[in-house]
Design an enzyme around this catalytic site. Sequence first.
Site, mmCIF file in Angstrom:
data_model
loop_
_atom_site.group_PDB
_atom_site.id
_atom_site.type_symbol
_atom_site.label_atom_id
_atom_site.label_comp_id
_atom_site.label_asym_id
_atom_site.label_seq_id
_atom_site.Cartn_x
_atom_site.Cartn_y
_atom_site.Cartn_z
ATOM 1 N N GLU A 200 0.822 -1.212 0.000
ATOM 2 C CA GLU A 200 0.000 0.000 0.000
ATOM 3 C C GLU A 200 0.852 1.256 0.000
ATOM 4 O OE1 GLU A 200 -2.314 3.368 1.906
ATOM 5 O OE2 GLU A 200 -0.442 2.400 2.505
ATOM 6 N N GLU A 201 1.970 1.232 0.702
ATOM 7 C CA GLU A 201 2.775 2.435 0.879
ATOM 8 C C GLU A 201 3.474 2.887 -0.404
ATOM 9 O OE1 GLU A 201 2.546 4.292 3.271
ATOM 10 O OE2 GLU A 201 2.178 3.202 5.133
ATOM 11 N N ASP A 223 -7.201 2.080 8.258
ATOM 12 C CA ASP A 223 -5.847 2.614 8.171
ATOM 13 C C ASP A 223 -5.609 3.510 9.382
ATOM 14 O OD1 ASP A 223 -3.289 3.482 7.074
ATOM 15 O OD2 ASP A 223 -4.082 2.947 5.107
#
Length: 350
Positions: A200-201, A223
């Site tokens: 995701e990052e 999140d």
Amino acid sequence: MSIDFLRKLSNADAIASNEQAVRDVMLEELRPYADEVDCDGLGSIIFKKEGDANGPKIMLCAHIDEVGFMVRSVSDMGQVMLITVGGVKPLAQFMQRVRITTSEGKKIHGIIQSTYDDGKATNVYVDLGVTTAQEVFDMGIEVGDMVTYTTEFETFENEDIYCGKAFDDRLGCYIMGEVLKRLKDENHPNTVYMVGTSSEEVGIRGAKTAAYKVNPDVVFPIDVACFNNEFVRNHTNKRQIGKGMMITNFDRTLAPNRKMIQIIKDAAKKLNIPVQLDMFNAGGTDGGEAHKINEGKPTAVSCIPVRYGHCAFSLVNKKDVENAIEIFVEIIKNFDNKTYQTTTDFIGGK
């Protein structure tokens, strides 16, 4: 709360596409509570839990990777030069303890240091205390090795406050896991997928592939987020720890389904749990890709407030985490086909 589970998640090292340590922690803790466990081609891990009726498919997701670094090269003087993987805060790239994970799994500790250049960290490297490149290579370090902070999870004097690394987004992984455990003793009318998403990052990648594989009816990404000025605690800061889970009304990647937002708000109200209503123009979450799959998936994002995200340390109030678990258990217990239909009834009476 199973604090040992959270500790293991936080202490595990896992940047994008190098996430086996987190998958292992989740497998060990959660396999007994799932009917099936699977992965997609990027390494997102999927725990499936069947309900009591032929209800909708609900996907909760949280990413398993953290921000960190990779070894880019080694200087003749033995400096291990780095590239960032994800949005590491510039000031977190100075004088912090880090560890390099070799291909053999060996952990080699050092100090990260950089050149300060007009508000940015440049020439980022790890100092291992050596003077030649050969000494570095003799340790087994290679280009491409993962570098992460050495922060160890701990409880502060105020026992409601936890400190650790990678709370973005191991807190989300923890919440999903604890919800899955609770479902063992709860009746619910749907099929639930708890998905730890990869990468995701570095561009919300695993959420896309995992959502294609699961093909859920609705998606609830979880999140974290932090405010950029801890001296501000007024109405403009909706990311205050201890004030409740945040419901994200808008971000750069997602304008969420309004009915889904209301479902989260109604569950919190029923449980008398405070929530914070937030929105932002920068950044995004797994919801940014998951909601675009196939015909479109009703999606609403929740975030846990932390202090000092994308740094070597973050702080969280355990009450926000506990309350988030309660909210999602409540939602799943009552999310049936009728509820799902309300999220997609855009023309009325459908």
